[in-house]
Design an enzyme around this catalytic site. Structure first.
Site, PDB file in Angstrom:
ATOM      1  N   LEU A 119       0.856  -1.196   0.000  1.00 33.50           N
ATOM      2  CA  LEU A 119       0.000   0.000   0.000  1.00 33.50           C
ATOM      3  C   LEU A 119       0.889   1.242   0.000  1.00 33.50           C
ATOM      4  CD1 LEU A 119      -2.965   0.667  -0.068  1.00 33.50           C
ATOM      5  CD2 LEU A 119      -3.062   0.473   2.393  1.00 33.50           C
ATOM      6  N   HIS A 120       1.627   1.415  -1.088  1.00 31.96           N
ATOM      7  CA  HIS A 120       2.567   2.523  -1.221  1.00 31.96           C
ATOM      8  C   HIS A 120       2.317   3.289  -2.513  1.00 31.96           C
ATOM      9  CE1 HIS A 120       4.962   1.242   2.202  1.00 31.96           C
ATOM     10  NE2 HIS A 120       4.741   0.003   1.782  1.00 31.96           N
ATOM     11  N   ALA A 121       2.712   4.541  -2.547  1.00 29.84           N
ATOM     12  CA  ALA A 121       2.650   5.429  -3.711  1.00 29.84           C
ATOM     13  C   ALA A 121       1.326   5.333  -4.466  1.00 29.84           C
ATOM     14  CB  ALA A 121       3.848   5.207  -4.607  1.00 29.84           C
TER      15      ALA A 121
END
Length: 94
Positions: A14-16
């Site tokens: 759950l990044h960028a």
């Protein structure tokens, strides 16, 4: 209050970009939406406002981690369902 737990299978967690899509989807709902996960090392619960990109990013969710999505408000059921489906569908990525 509605709540569900889903596993993040996306390669980058759950990044960028996935976090941005998650926050944008959450922002469409009037309900108060929280997302949480357990730290894999300390087992400490981390929680953030699902409508805050900084909050979601600081959760540090990696591939294979479970997240819990909780919503409280008039559109809580739809909010939880849509956000869970977004995660299950790998944020539209392969």
């Amino acid at each position: 209050m509605k709540e569900t737990t889903v596993m993040v299978n996306n390669k980058v967690g759950l990044h960028a970009r996935p976090a941005s899509l998650f926050v944008q989807a959450a922002a469409k709902y009037s309900s108060n939406i929280q997302v949480s996960c357990k730290d894999p090392d300390t087992k400490e619960l981390r929680e953030a406002n699902a409508k805050s990109i900084l909050g979601v990013l600081t959760l540090g969710v990696f591939q294979g981690m479970d997240i819990t999505i909780k919503a409280d408000g008039e559109d809580e059921a739809q909010a939880v369902e849509v956000l869970a489906e977004l995660v299950k569908n790998n944020f539209g990525e392969d």
